[in-house]
Structure formats: C-alpha cells, structure tokens
Design an enzyme around this catalytic site. Structure first.
Site, PDB file in Angstrom:
ATOM      1  N   GLY A  68      41.468  39.269  35.959  1.00 49.78           N
ATOM      2  CA  GLY A  68      40.778  40.447  35.451  1.00 49.78           C
ATOM      3  C   GLY A  68      40.608  41.534  36.501  1.00 49.78           C
ATOM      4  N   THR A  69      40.327  41.128  37.716  1.00 48.38           N
ATOM      5  CA  THR A  69      40.108  42.112  38.780  1.00 48.38           C
ATOM      6  C   THR A  69      41.352  42.982  38.963  1.00 48.38           C
ATOM      7  OG1 THR A  69      38.583  40.624  39.894  1.00 48.38           O
ATOM      8  CG2 THR A  69      39.557  42.363  41.238  1.00 48.38           C
ATOM      9  N   ASN A  79      28.978  40.699  31.504  1.00 49.74           N
ATOM     10  CA  ASN A  79      29.056  39.335  32.012  1.00 49.74           C
ATOM     11  C   ASN A  79      27.686  38.714  32.278  1.00 49.74           C
ATOM     12  OD1 ASN A  79      29.690  41.595  33.873  1.00 49.74           O
ATOM     13  ND2 ASN A  79      29.235  40.099  35.466  1.00 49.74           N
ATOM     14  N   SER A 132      41.325  38.150  31.327  1.00 50.51           N
ATOM     15  CA  SER A 132      41.440  37.151  32.384  1.00 50.51           C
ATOM     16  C   SER A 132      41.552  35.773  31.738  1.00 50.51           C
ATOM     17  CB  SER A 132      40.187  37.209  33.265  1.00 50.51           C
ATOM     18  OG  SER A 132      40.184  36.137  34.175  1.00 50.51           O
ATOM     19  N   ALA A 133      42.547  34.983  32.162  1.00 47.12           N
ATOM     20  CA  ALA A 133      42.791  33.688  31.514  1.00 47.12           C
ATOM     21  C   ALA A 133      41.610  32.734  31.650  1.00 47.12           C
ATOM     22  CB  ALA A 133      44.051  33.044  32.100  1.00 47.12           C
ATOM     23  N   HIS A 134      41.043  32.640  32.866  1.00 53.87           N
ATOM     24  CA  HIS A 134      40.046  31.586  33.080  1.00 53.87           C
ATOM     25  C   HIS A 134      38.724  31.874  32.395  1.00 53.87           C
ATOM     26  CE1 HIS A 134      37.338  33.158  36.450  1.00 53.87           C
ATOM     27  NE2 HIS A 134      38.285  34.081  36.446  1.00 53.87           N
ATOM     28  N   THR A 191      56.685  37.558  41.574  1.00 55.46           N
ATOM     29  CA  THR A 191      57.070  36.530  40.595  1.00 55.46           C
ATOM     30  C   THR A 191      55.844  36.126  39.781  1.00 55.46           C
ATOM     31  OG1 THR A 191      58.762  35.733  42.116  1.00 55.46           O
ATOM     32  CG2 THR A 191      58.074  34.219  40.363  1.00 55.46           C
ATOM     33  N   CYS A 197      28.715  36.230  44.444  1.00 58.42           N
ATOM     34  CA  CYS A 197      29.684  36.836  45.362  1.00 58.42           C
ATOM     35  C   CYS A 197      30.598  35.739  45.863  1.00 58.42           C
ATOM     36  CB  CYS A 197      28.984  37.430  46.576  1.00 58.42           C
ATOM     37  SG  CYS A 197      27.817  38.683  46.158  1.00 58.42           S
TER      38      CYS A 197
HETATM   39  N1  PLP Z   1      35.338  41.801  34.538  1.00 55.21           N
HETATM   40  C1  PLP Z   1      34.294  41.081  34.128  1.00 55.21           C
HETATM   41  C2  PLP Z   1      33.383  41.625  33.091  1.00 55.21           C
HETATM   42  C3  PLP Z   1      34.056  39.820  34.694  1.00 55.21           C
HETATM   43  O1  PLP Z   1      32.985  39.102  34.302  1.00 55.21           O
HETATM   44  C4  PLP Z   1      34.932  39.336  35.702  1.00 55.21           C
HETATM   45  C5  PLP Z   1      34.675  38.037  36.359  1.00 55.21           C
HETATM   46  O2  PLP Z   1      33.545  37.613  36.492  1.00 55.21           O
HETATM   47  C6  PLP Z   1      36.040  40.129  36.052  1.00 55.21           C
HETATM   48  C7  PLP Z   1      36.205  41.355  35.461  1.00 55.21           C
HETATM   49  C8  PLP Z   1      37.020  39.653  37.081  1.00 55.21           C
HETATM   50  O3  PLP Z   1      37.893  38.689  36.524  1.00 55.21           O
HETATM   51  P1  PLP Z   1      38.726  37.679  37.461  1.00 55.21           P
HETATM   52  O4  PLP Z   1      37.797  36.628  37.912  1.00 55.21           O
HETATM   53  O5  PLP Z   1      39.796  37.142  36.549  1.00 55.21           O
HETATM   54  O6  PLP Z   1      39.310  38.493  38.560  1.00 55.21           O
END
Ligand code: PLP
Length: 363
Positions: free
Chosen positions: A70-71, A138, A186-188, A226, A307
């Site tokens: 996601g980041t 979140n 984000s997959a996880h 990749t 963090c």
């Molecule tokens: N965006 C939100 C709202 C999230 O809660 C998180 C992870 O906590 C992220 C982005 C980042 O995702 P990732 O852990 O896959 O980088």
C-alpha cells in the site's frame, strides 16, 4: 496461554486460498519477462492475477499496476498524479500518503473523523489539484464520503486518489462507481501475503502514471522490477475470498459493549465504520499501558499507528478529531476475517480485568 489476535488492521491472517496460490506460484520458476516457456508460464500467472484483481475492484486489467504494498501504491499515485498539481490530503490519512505529500493543504475532519467536505471547494480553488482521501481509516474504521468528494473533485477538474488499503475486502469497492482516479490496495490487509499491493487507475489516470522506479520497464513502464509473483498470486486469491466474508460487526459490537461496561468510550462510533474496527479510549490510562496489559493476557491489539521501531506514535488521527488527551489513551481493536466469538470473550475478560486493576490502582 491461548493467543487472541485482534489486530487485523495491522495485518490480516493469511487466507487458505491465498496460501495455496502463493505456494503454487513458488514453483513457477520463470521470470514473467522471459520469452521462453517458463517465462510465458510466469507471465500467464501474473496476468491471471491481474485480471482477477481488476474484476474484484471494477478496473481494467491494463490499468492495474502491481507494487510492493500500500505504501508504494500511495507514493506512486502521488508522485505521478501530483506532478504540477496542488496537493490536498485528508487530516486522517495514513503516513504513506502524508509522507508522499509534504506541504499539502489539509482537509479537516469532524469529531467522528469524517472529512468536512464543505471545506473542499475552497481548498480546491483554481487550477489543477490532486485530492487524497482514504476510503476507511486504519485507526477508527471511519468510512469517508469518497463518492461525494469525487463529485466535487470532478466539478473542479481535480483528480482524486483513494487509499483503499483498509476498505478493500471489507467494503464493496468499484473504481468506476466510486468516481476515484486511482485506488491503492495492499495484499496483507485483506488476507493475502505481505509484499504485494496494487495501484488501480481509470484509463485516463493510467495514462498519466510515470514510474517511481523505471527499472526494466515492467508493468507497462509504470513500475520497474521483477514482480513478486507468489505474493501477487496470493493477493488475487485473497481478494476473491474476501467477498465471502461474514459480517464482523456483531463481534466488534460485542467487544465494544464489554469495554463500555468497563468505562471505555468508542471513538468515531457515530460515523459509518468498517464492521471490524473499534477505537476504544479508557480515560486516564495510557494506550501503551493498555496494549501491554492485554498482551500479557494473550490478547493482541494496537495503539495509535505502530512505527517500524515498535514505538507508539501519538495518533494524528485522534488529534485531528479534537480528542485532546484521549488521543493518547485509545487502543484499536480490529477483528480479523477468521475471528470467533471466543476471541471476543477472551478480549472482554482481559479488558475488564485490566480496567479493574487500573481503577483499583488509581483509588
Ligand atoms: N494505507 C493505510 C490506510 C494503511 O492502514 C496502511 C498500513 O497500515 C498502508 C496504507 C500501508 O500499507 P502497506 O503496509 O501495504 O505498505
């Protein structure tokens, strides 16, 4: 001691279908970019995952860019769409958005954490802009009025990026009907493996995407490197499996009732929320103290945003909601897809014992 995991918003347990897809992909030896038979097999697997993921979220397969998570998806959207545009970000966005948009104007939220869209037209003002508004928060689970924000953005000629990392798999999400230009996943966070994510774009926004890392031109030149095939295969399988999840709100509500009986207040509970999330403040008790006490009792929850150092940062989300000292006294309970009633009962017992101990000490 039985361990009770109630920190799904940090990472969901791996779904069986995702595990099976991941394990099968580990044996695919080729690189999807190679022209020989092994490469073509890997390429087929990658494109199959792309098609299935696109179908889950109303995007065209060609407009799905796989990332590391996601980041990176947030950073890619802001890097590409933010160029030459003023940035406006919601006050409760995740650090991955905030860090990618330094100096952005901030769209405020109300006391429930809902974006104040009345403030958006003035912030949009004149000229090109990119707005970042998350689908669901979140820490509190608060669901943002994304479709309404999208209409305001469209009217002003602005673009809208939606961080749907927490909403995906928990709410129906369709890129086309949402009105967003890009969507980060984000997959996880939906029961897939760690290490994969995606940015989904409309065809128009996809044409604007430029890579953060150009590398070997993978992902149609939008993300070099990749692709992490096993994680991506697990990602698509998890997204499909998430569509059959049971409603977790009854379990979440039971946890909330048990905590309220011990003196807790559920923050943001007046707004529409994800069914699996509650943010519980226990007045006068530091969040970290609560998390540690519950952990000792075998119950895993979180405080604020964790963090990478393992420290607990003061929650900018709760501060933006105007909660004052309560912002440092709240824990997040997020129920995973595979939770049972017994998990909530163990949480309730541990929470009530913890609250009783703290109030005895204060007396
Ligand atoms: N965006 C939100 C709202 C999230 O809660 C998180 C992870 O906590 C992220 C982005 C980042 O995702 P990732 O852990 O896959 O980088």
């Amino acid at each position: 001691m039985i361990q009770t995991y109630l920190d799904a918003n940090a990472s969901e347990p791996l779904r069986p279908a995702a595990r099976a897809a991941l394990l099968a992909a580990l044996d695919v030896v080729g690189n999807p970019a190679s022209v020989h038979a092994a490469g073509r097999a890997a390429h087929r697997l990658l494109e199959d995952a792309r098609e299935r993921l696109a179908a889950c979220f109303g995007a065209r397969p060609a407009d799905v860019v796989f990332t590391s998570g996601g980041t990176e998806a947030d950073a890619l959207a802001i890097h590409a769409l933010g160029r030459g545009r003023r940035l406006i970000v919601g006050a409760t966005e995740h650090e991955s958005v905030r860090a990618a948009a330094p100096g952005a104007a901030v769209l405020p939220v109300d006391g429930q954490g809902v974006a104040d869209l009345a403030a958006l037209p003035e912030l949009l003002g004149e000229g090109p802009a990119l707005v970042c508004l998350m689908a669901a928060n979140n820490e509190t689970g608060t669901i943002q009025p994304v479709a309404e924000a999208a209409a305001l953005c469209r009217a002003a000629g602005a673009l809208l990026h939606v961080d749907a990392v927490q909403a995906a798999g928990r709410l129906p999400l369709d890129l086309a009907t949402l009105g967003a230009d890009t969507l980060a996943l984000s997959a996880h966070k939906l029961g897939g493996p760690k290490g994969a994510g995606a940015l989904l774009a409309t065809p128009e926004a996809a044409a604007l995407l430029t890579p953060l890392m150009a590398g070997g031109g993978q992902e149609r030149g939008r993300r070099g490197g990749t692709p992490a095939l096993p994680a991506i295969a697990g990602f698509a399988a998890a997204a499909e499996a998430a569509r059959d999840d049971a409603d977790l709100a009854p379990l979440r509500d039971a946890a909330e009732r048990a905590a309220a009986a011990a003196g807790a207040r559920a923050l943001g509970a007046g707004a529409p929320r994800l069914g699996n999330t509650t943010c519980l403040a226990l007045p006068g008790v530091a969040a970290l103290t609560q998390v540690m006490a519950l952990d000792l009792a075998g119950v895993m929850v979180s405080a604020g945003a964790a963090c990478s150092s393992g420290k607990v940062a003061k929650s900018h989300v709760l501060a933006a909601m105007g909660l004052g000292p309560l912002a440092g006294q709240a824990i997040r309970v997020s129920v995973p897809w595979n939770a049972r009633e017994a998990d909530v009962r163990r949480f309730a017992d541990a929470y009530q014992a913890m609250a009783a101990r703290v109030s005895r000490r204060a007396a």
